[in-house]
Design a protein around this motif. Structure first.
Motif, PDB file in Angstrom:
ATOM      1  N   ARG A  19       0.860  -1.195   0.000  1.00 46.46           N
ATOM      2  CA  ARG A  19       0.000   0.000   0.000  1.00 46.46           C
ATOM      3  C   ARG A  19       0.893   1.242   0.000  1.00 46.46           C
ATOM      4  O   ARG A  19       1.374   1.659   1.051  1.00 46.46           O
ATOM      5  N   PRO A  20       1.101   1.807  -1.190  1.00 43.74           N
ATOM      6  CA  PRO A  20       2.065   2.902  -1.306  1.00 43.74           C
ATOM      7  C   PRO A  20       1.539   4.227  -0.773  1.00 43.74           C
ATOM      8  O   PRO A  20       0.334   4.466  -0.706  1.00 43.74           O
ATOM      9  N   LYS A  21       2.492   5.084  -0.441  1.00 46.35           N
ATOM     10  CA  LYS A  21       2.174   6.480  -0.186  1.00 46.35           C
ATOM     11  C   LYS A  21       1.658   7.035  -1.519  1.00 46.35           C
ATOM     12  O   LYS A  21       2.228   6.720  -2.574  1.00 46.35           O
ATOM     13  N   ASP A  26       3.194   5.546  -8.262  1.00 41.07           N
ATOM     14  CA  ASP A  26       3.681   5.209  -9.609  1.00 41.07           C
ATOM     15  C   ASP A  26       5.101   4.664  -9.559  1.00 41.07           C
ATOM     16  O   ASP A  26       5.438   3.701 -10.255  1.00 41.07           O
ATOM     17  N   GLU A  27       5.917   5.268  -8.716  1.00 42.18           N
ATOM     18  CA  GLU A  27       7.303   4.824  -8.575  1.00 42.18           C
ATOM     19  C   GLU A  27       7.377   3.402  -8.023  1.00 42.18           C
ATOM     20  O   GLU A  27       8.146   2.571  -8.505  1.00 42.18           O
ATOM     21  N   LEU A  28       6.556   3.107  -7.013  1.00 43.11           N
ATOM     22  CA  LEU A  28       6.551   1.759  -6.447  1.00 43.11           C
ATOM     23  C   LEU A  28       6.062   0.743  -7.471  1.00 43.11           C
ATOM     24  O   LEU A  28       6.634  -0.338  -7.598  1.00 43.11           O
ATOM     25  N   LEU A  92       6.053   3.002   1.121  1.00 44.32           N
ATOM     26  CA  LEU A  92       4.821   2.450   1.681  1.00 44.32           C
ATOM     27  C   LEU A  92       4.227   3.310   2.783  1.00 44.32           C
ATOM     28  O   LEU A  92       4.954   3.868   3.597  1.00 44.32           O
ATOM     29  N   ARG A  93       2.897   3.360   2.830  1.00 38.88           N
ATOM     30  CA  ARG A  93       2.224   4.065   3.930  1.00 38.88           C
ATOM     31  C   ARG A  93       2.039   3.153   5.136  1.00 38.88           C
ATOM     32  O   ARG A  93       1.787   3.617   6.240  1.00 38.88           O
ATOM     33  N   GLU A  94       2.158   1.851   4.912  1.00 37.75           N
ATOM     34  CA  GLU A  94       2.188   0.850   5.986  1.00 37.75           C
ATOM     35  C   GLU A  94       3.010  -0.318   5.474  1.00 37.75           C
ATOM     36  O   GLU A  94       3.188  -0.474   4.276  1.00 37.75           O
TER      37      GLU A  94
END
Length: 108
Positions: A19-21, A26-28, A92-94
């Motif tokens: 779960r990306p920031k 897009d980068e992840l 990641l946001r988590e």
């Protein structure tokens, strides 16, 4: 989170959620997709896929199937994967959510 590969006889599978920031999504996605072809070429890699969650398009889902836990450990020790593990929270946001699977049937 340190990924600890479970001991198992034979193949081992896993699926997980990244779960990306929002500002790094897009980068992840590009980074995870860059792992696909090299990983599929590794000894012991039976399946390696990256998906987008249709219910939550901001979530990336990965699925892996390996011939053995040793093959998966070797994969995780590759420099690009070790680097991702060290820096994953930059994206990641988590933390990654990983679920382990015991295959009951052989891959097609």
């Amino acid at each position: 989170m340190t990924i600890v590969v479970p001991e198992a006889e034979g193949a081992v599978g896993l699926y997980g959620f990244a779960r990306p920031k929002p500002e790094r999504a897009d980068e992840l996605e590009r980074l995870l997709l860059s792992f696909v072809e090299p990983t599929r070429a590794e000894p012991g890699s039976l399946q390696y896929q990256v998906h987008r969650d249709t219910a939550d398009p901001g979530t990336l889902v990965f699925y892996e199937l390996w011939r053995s836990p040793a093959d998966l450990r070797a994969h995780l020790a590759r420099p690009e994967l070790a680097d991702f593990q060290r820096h994953r929270m930059d994206y990641l946001r988590e933390d990654l959510e990983v679920h382990w699977l015991t295959p009951l049937s052989a891959p097609a």
